[in-house]
Design a protein around this motif. Structure first.
Motif, PDB file in Angstrom:
ATOM      1  N   CYS A 133      44.901  47.503  33.264  1.00  0.00           N
ATOM      2  CA  CYS A 133      44.228  46.489  32.451  1.00  0.00           C
ATOM      3  C   CYS A 133      43.193  45.770  33.297  1.00  0.00           C
ATOM      4  CB  CYS A 133      45.255  45.492  31.912  1.00  0.00           C
ATOM      5  SG  CYS A 133      44.548  44.012  31.157  1.00  0.00           S
ATOM      6  N   THR A 135      40.230  42.629  33.043  1.00  0.00           N
ATOM      7  CA  THR A 135      39.562  41.550  32.318  1.00  0.00           C
ATOM      8  C   THR A 135      38.409  41.043  33.175  1.00  0.00           C
ATOM      9  OG1 THR A 135      39.974  39.531  31.039  1.00  0.00           O
ATOM     10  CG2 THR A 135      40.948  39.622  33.208  1.00  0.00           C
ATOM     11  N   PRO A 175      45.545  39.272  31.137  1.00  0.00           N
ATOM     12  CA  PRO A 175      44.112  39.318  30.839  1.00  0.00           C
ATOM     13  C   PRO A 175      43.699  38.132  29.989  1.00  0.00           C
ATOM     14  CG  PRO A 175      45.298  40.747  29.337  1.00  0.00           C
ATOM     15  CD  PRO A 175      46.318  40.206  30.296  1.00  0.00           C
ATOM     16  N   TYR A 176      42.402  37.933  29.889  1.00  0.00           N
ATOM     17  CA  TYR A 176      41.845  36.915  29.003  1.00  0.00           C
ATOM     18  C   TYR A 176      41.431  37.639  27.731  1.00  0.00           C
ATOM     19  CZ  TYR A 176      39.185  32.721  27.654  1.00  0.00           C
ATOM     20  OH  TYR A 176      38.710  31.594  27.004  1.00  0.00           O
ATOM     21  N   MET A 180      38.851  42.172  27.375  1.00  0.00           N
ATOM     22  CA  MET A 180      39.857  42.910  28.141  1.00  0.00           C
ATOM     23  C   MET A 180      39.803  44.389  27.791  1.00  0.00           C
ATOM     24  SD  MET A 180      43.259  41.373  26.259  1.00  0.00           S
ATOM     25  CE  MET A 180      43.468  41.497  24.464  1.00  0.00           C
ATOM     26  N   ASP A 204      47.559  37.653  24.560  1.00  0.00           N
ATOM     27  CA  ASP A 204      46.985  38.469  25.623  1.00  0.00           C
ATOM     28  C   ASP A 204      47.908  38.497  26.837  1.00  0.00           C
ATOM     29  OD1 ASP A 204      46.552  35.754  26.049  1.00  0.00           O
ATOM     30  OD2 ASP A 204      44.403  35.925  26.401  1.00  0.00           O
ATOM     31  N   GLY A 208      49.690  41.799  28.400  1.00  0.00           N
ATOM     32  CA  GLY A 208      49.560  42.103  29.820  1.00  0.00           C
ATOM     33  C   GLY A 208      50.902  42.120  30.520  1.00  0.00           C
ATOM     34  N   ARG A 220      41.668  41.062  37.302  1.00  0.00           N
ATOM     35  CA  ARG A 220      40.419  40.432  36.882  1.00  0.00           C
ATOM     36  C   ARG A 220      39.351  40.832  37.892  1.00  0.00           C
ATOM     37  NH1 ARG A 220      42.069  35.873  36.011  1.00  0.00           N
ATOM     38  NH2 ARG A 220      41.731  35.623  33.770  1.00  0.00           N
TER      39      ARG A 220
END
Length: 314
Positions: A133, A135, A175-176, A180, A204, A208, A220
């Protein structure tokens, strides 16, 4: 179901005609969950069109025809309609992603992407197979204030020339949700928790957390840039949001998709903020409504009731 399958095939074929090769890897599906903001969605899509790496398919998950307006006839776009609620709409989209895609991107309908956002995300995935993942970084986030107009967000992006030359992928708790991306193979079988109703609130982080619990990385990066306008139209009431501010993090802690320490930090910060600012609330925030919802949430928690879906009835 056959009609949906045909619509998906048509959307993918149309995107190929636009210059996006279906044979190129990775194949990217971009998803918007939206309701009542067709004009804003159109503006967000304009920034998707400017990407140096474009998605092969765009899915818009909405509730009524009015949610997309004349965008429904846009080439390369698949519009699906279903139940309202962010988590429900995102899951509905996940159920319609065709086989053979490698990367899923979720964007809010008020997020404006820098033109290299998608390319930066793909670079992150290429750099480490354990990253599931990604973001990005927000250059400005209107969610923390009155929000930015489209023109303001557009100007911020236009004036952004100093993009980091070296990508830094920092592990994060979640994540935001406004921007994402996920490897499709890493989220196989996962869904957003539909008990997190309405606007979701921490959905979110929960998604995550499910990935993190599988042992994959959630990061991130500093090179995927954008502006979150933080548009206020379509948001839930202060009372409902206040309830979710308390119950949702504690519910996620019980699910083990958020550490208890983080959940308590979320709750305490929001309650404290609503108490102190209720005296002279901002014009764009229903602080007293939020505080009222906070108190209902605390009372439910003390009674052993972790029921995030109750927010829908407040």
């Amino acid at each position: 179901m056959e009609a949906v399958k045909t619509a998906v095939q048509t959307a993918v074929k149309t995107s190929v005609k636009k210059g996006v090769s279906a044979s190129k890897q990775p194949k990217i599906c971009l998803i918007f969950a939206t309701r009542g903001r067709a004009e804003l969605l159109g503006k967000a899509l304009a920034f998707v069109d400017m990407q140096t790496v474009k998605p092969d398919l765009i899915i818009v998950s909405c509730v009524t025809d009015e949610d997309v307006g004349n965008l429904a006839s846009r080439p390369g776009l698949l519009v699906i309609k279903g139940r309202p609620g962010l988590t429900a709409q995102r899951n509905h989209a996940l159920n319609h992603v065709p086989d053979g895609f490698d990367v899923l991107i979720f964007l809010d309908d008020d997020f404006l992407m820098h033109r290299t956002w998608t390319a930066a995300v793909l670079e992150a995935f290429d750099s480490d197979p354990s990253i599931a993942c990604v973001t990005g970084m927000t250059l400005a986030d209107g969610i923390n204030g009155p929000g930015y107009s489209f023109e303001e967000g557009q100007k911020i992006l236009a004036e952004t020339n100093d993009i980091p030359q070296t990508m830094i992928a920092a592990s994060t708790g979640g994540p935001y949700g406004c921007n994402m991306a996920f490897r499709v193979r890493s989220v196989a079988g996962l869904r957003f928790d539909e008990r997190l109703v309405l606007y979701g609130w921490q959905e979110d982080r929960d998604f995550g957390g499910q990935i993190w619990n599988r042992g994959d990385r959630v990061v991130r990066i500093n090179t995927a840039l954008g502006v979150h306008l933080g548009a206020k139209g379509g948001r839930m009431s202060g009372r409902r949001l206040g309830y979710s501010q308390v119950i949702n993090p504690l519910y996620l802690a019980k699910k083990k998709t958020m550490p208890l320490r983080d959940a308590l930090d979320h709750v305490l910060r929001n309650v404290f903020s609503n108490i102190t600012r209720s005296v002279a609330p901002e014009s764009w925030v229903d602080r007293r409504g939020r505080l009222n919802g906070n108190l209902i949430g605390v009372w439910d928690f003390l009674r052993g009731r972790l029921t995030p879906e109750r927010a829908e009835k407040l």
